[in-house]
Scaffold this motif. Structure first.
Motif, short mmCIF file in Angstrom:
data_model
loop_
_atom_site.label_atom_id
_atom_site.label_comp_id
_atom_site.label_asym_id
_atom_site.label_seq_id
_atom_site.Cartn_x
_atom_site.Cartn_y
_atom_site.Cartn_z
N LEU A 145 0.84 -1.21 0.00
CA LEU A 145 0.00 0.00 0.00
C LEU A 145 0.87 1.25 0.00
CD1 LEU A 145 -2.81 -1.09 2.48
CD2 LEU A 145 -3.04 -0.77 0.00
N GLY A 146 1.93 1.25 0.78
CA GLY A 146 2.84 2.39 0.84
C GLY A 146 3.56 2.64 -0.47
N ALA A 147 3.71 1.59 -1.27
CA ALA A 147 4.38 1.72 -2.56
C ALA A 147 3.40 2.00 -3.70
CB ALA A 147 5.18 0.45 -2.85
N GLY A 148 2.13 2.27 -3.34
CA GLY A 148 1.15 2.65 -4.35
C GLY A 148 0.33 1.53 -4.95
N TRP A 149 0.38 0.36 -4.35
CA TRP A 149 -0.38 -0.79 -4.83
C TRP A 149 -1.76 -0.79 -4.18
CZ3 TRP A 149 1.57 -4.78 -8.05
CH2 TRP A 149 2.89 -4.59 -8.44
N ASN A 150 -2.70 -1.48 -4.81
CA ASN A 150 -4.01 -1.74 -4.24
C ASN A 150 -4.06 -3.20 -3.80
OD1 ASN A 150 -5.02 0.85 -4.92
ND2 ASN A 150 -5.42 0.15 -6.99
N ILE A 151 -4.78 -3.47 -2.74
CA ILE A 151 -4.96 -4.84 -2.25
C ILE A 151 -6.45 -5.15 -2.33
CG2 ILE A 151 -4.67 -6.42 -0.31
CD1 ILE A 151 -2.01 -5.34 -1.31
N GLU A 152 -6.78 -6.24 -3.01
CA GLU A 152 -8.17 -6.64 -3.16
C GLU A 152 -8.35 -8.10 -2.74
OE1 GLU A 152 -6.46 -5.92 -6.20
OE2 GLU A 152 -6.89 -3.80 -6.33
N HIS A 153 -9.50 -8.43 -2.25
CA HIS A 153 -9.89 -9.82 -1.97
C HIS A 153 -8.82 -10.56 -1.19
CE1 HIS A 153 -12.96 -8.84 -4.84
NE2 HIS A 153 -12.06 -8.62 -5.76
N SER A 154 -8.31 -9.96 -0.16
CA SER A 154 -7.20 -10.56 0.59
C SER A 154 -7.46 -10.56 2.09
CB SER A 154 -5.90 -9.81 0.27
OG SER A 154 -5.56 -9.93 -1.07
N GLU A 155 -8.63 -11.00 2.47
CA GLU A 155 -8.98 -11.00 3.88
C GLU A 155 -8.44 -12.22 4.61
OE1 GLU A 155 -11.47 -10.49 1.46
OE2 GLU A 155 -11.11 -8.36 1.64
N ALA A 156 -8.19 -13.31 3.91
CA ALA A 156 -7.73 -14.55 4.55
C ALA A 156 -6.81 -15.28 3.58
CB ALA A 156 -8.92 -15.41 4.93
N LEU A 159 -3.12 -17.40 2.49
CA LEU A 159 -1.68 -17.21 2.57
C LEU A 159 -1.16 -16.31 1.46
CD1 LEU A 159 -0.68 -20.89 3.39
CD2 LEU A 159 -0.89 -18.97 4.97
N TYR A 160 -2.05 -15.54 0.85
CA TYR A 160 -1.68 -14.70 -0.28
C TYR A 160 -2.35 -13.34 -0.17
CZ TYR A 160 -0.93 -19.41 -1.97
OH TYR A 160 -0.55 -20.72 -2.08
N LEU A 161 -1.70 -12.36 -0.78
CA LEU A 161 -2.32 -11.06 -1.01
C LEU A 161 -2.52 -10.93 -2.51
CD1 LEU A 161 -0.07 -8.81 1.25
CD2 LEU A 161 -2.46 -9.41 1.67
N TRP A 162 -3.65 -10.38 -2.90
CA TRP A 162 -3.92 -10.07 -4.30
C TRP A 162 -3.71 -8.58 -4.46
CZ3 TRP A 162 -4.64 -13.68 -7.94
CH2 TRP A 162 -4.93 -14.96 -7.51
N ALA A 163 -2.72 -8.22 -5.25
CA ALA A 163 -2.34 -6.82 -5.39
C ALA A 163 -2.38 -6.39 -6.85
CB ALA A 163 -0.93 -6.61 -4.83
N SER A 164 -2.69 -5.13 -7.05
CA SER A 164 -2.62 -4.55 -8.40
C SER A 164 -2.06 -3.15 -8.27
CB SER A 164 -4.01 -4.51 -9.05
OG SER A 164 -4.89 -3.69 -8.31
N ARG A 165 -1.50 -2.68 -9.36
CA ARG A 165 -0.95 -1.33 -9.35
C ARG A 165 -1.63 -0.55 -10.46
NH1 ARG A 165 5.18 -0.92 -10.22
NH2 ARG A 165 4.46 -1.24 -12.32
N PRO A 166 -2.22 0.58 -10.12
CA PRO A 166 -2.92 1.39 -11.13
C PRO A 166 -2.01 1.69 -12.32
CG PRO A 166 -3.35 2.26 -8.94
CD PRO A 166 -2.28 1.21 -8.79
N GLY A 167 -2.55 1.51 -13.50
CA GLY A 167 -1.83 1.84 -14.72
C GLY A 167 -0.94 0.74 -15.27
N THR A 168 -0.92 -0.42 -14.62
CA THR A 168 -0.11 -1.53 -15.12
C THR A 168 -0.95 -2.80 -15.20
OG1 THR A 168 0.66 -2.21 -12.94
CG2 THR A 168 2.02 -0.63 -14.10
N ASP A 169 -0.57 -3.67 -16.13
CA ASP A 169 -1.24 -4.97 -16.16
C ASP A 169 -0.45 -5.93 -15.27
OD1 ASP A 169 0.91 -6.07 -17.61
OD2 ASP A 169 -0.12 -5.89 -19.52
N ALA A 170 -0.95 -7.13 -15.13
CA ALA A 170 -0.33 -8.10 -14.22
C ALA A 170 1.10 -8.41 -14.62
CB ALA A 170 -1.16 -9.38 -14.17
N TRP A 171 1.36 -8.54 -15.91
CA TRP A 171 2.70 -8.91 -16.36
C TRP A 171 3.70 -7.78 -16.14
CZ3 TRP A 171 3.86 -13.77 -16.89
CH2 TRP A 171 2.81 -14.67 -17.10
N GLU A 172 3.28 -6.54 -16.30
CA GLU A 172 4.16 -5.41 -15.98
C GLU A 172 4.45 -5.38 -14.48
OE1 GLU A 172 2.96 -2.01 -19.22
OE2 GLU A 172 1.50 -2.49 -17.65
N ALA A 173 3.44 -5.68 -13.69
CA ALA A 173 3.62 -5.70 -12.24
C ALA A 173 4.57 -6.81 -11.83
CB ALA A 173 2.26 -5.86 -11.55
N VAL A 174 4.43 -7.99 -12.44
CA VAL A 174 5.35 -9.10 -12.16
C VAL A 174 6.78 -8.67 -12.48
CG1 VAL A 174 6.07 -11.39 -12.94
CG2 VAL A 174 3.67 -10.96 -12.44
#
Length: 86
Positions: free
Chosen positions: A14-25, A27-42
């Protein structure tokens, strides 16, 4: 232990500008970064030495996100947190 890892990674992402979705429980966090697709984020996270999986691997609901596991050791999670802060 997993809760502490989750909280550290969540705050760092969150501090690095990512969004966290659907990650209430689990062993994983689902994160996205505005303006990028998943492969750019990877690629961006890999450049920082943080390996994640593109959400596309897990079906349409994961598209646009990355799955960040916090099953690594405390030391590895802390290293990822520090890399996200830089």
């Amino acid at each position: 232990r997993y809760r502490a890892r989750r909280e550290r990674l969540r705050a760092a992402l969150l501090g690095a500008g990512w969004n966290i979705e659907h990650s209430e429980a689990g062993l994983y966090l689902w994160a996205s970064r505005p303006g990028t697709d998943a492969w750019e984020a990877v690629a961006d996270l890999a450049d920082r030495g943080i390996l994640v999986a593109p959400g596309d691997f897990y079906g349409p609901a994961g598209a646009g996100s990355v799955r960040v596991a916090f099953t690594a050791t405390d030391e590895r999670v802390e290293a990822a947190v520090e890399r996200l802060a830089s």
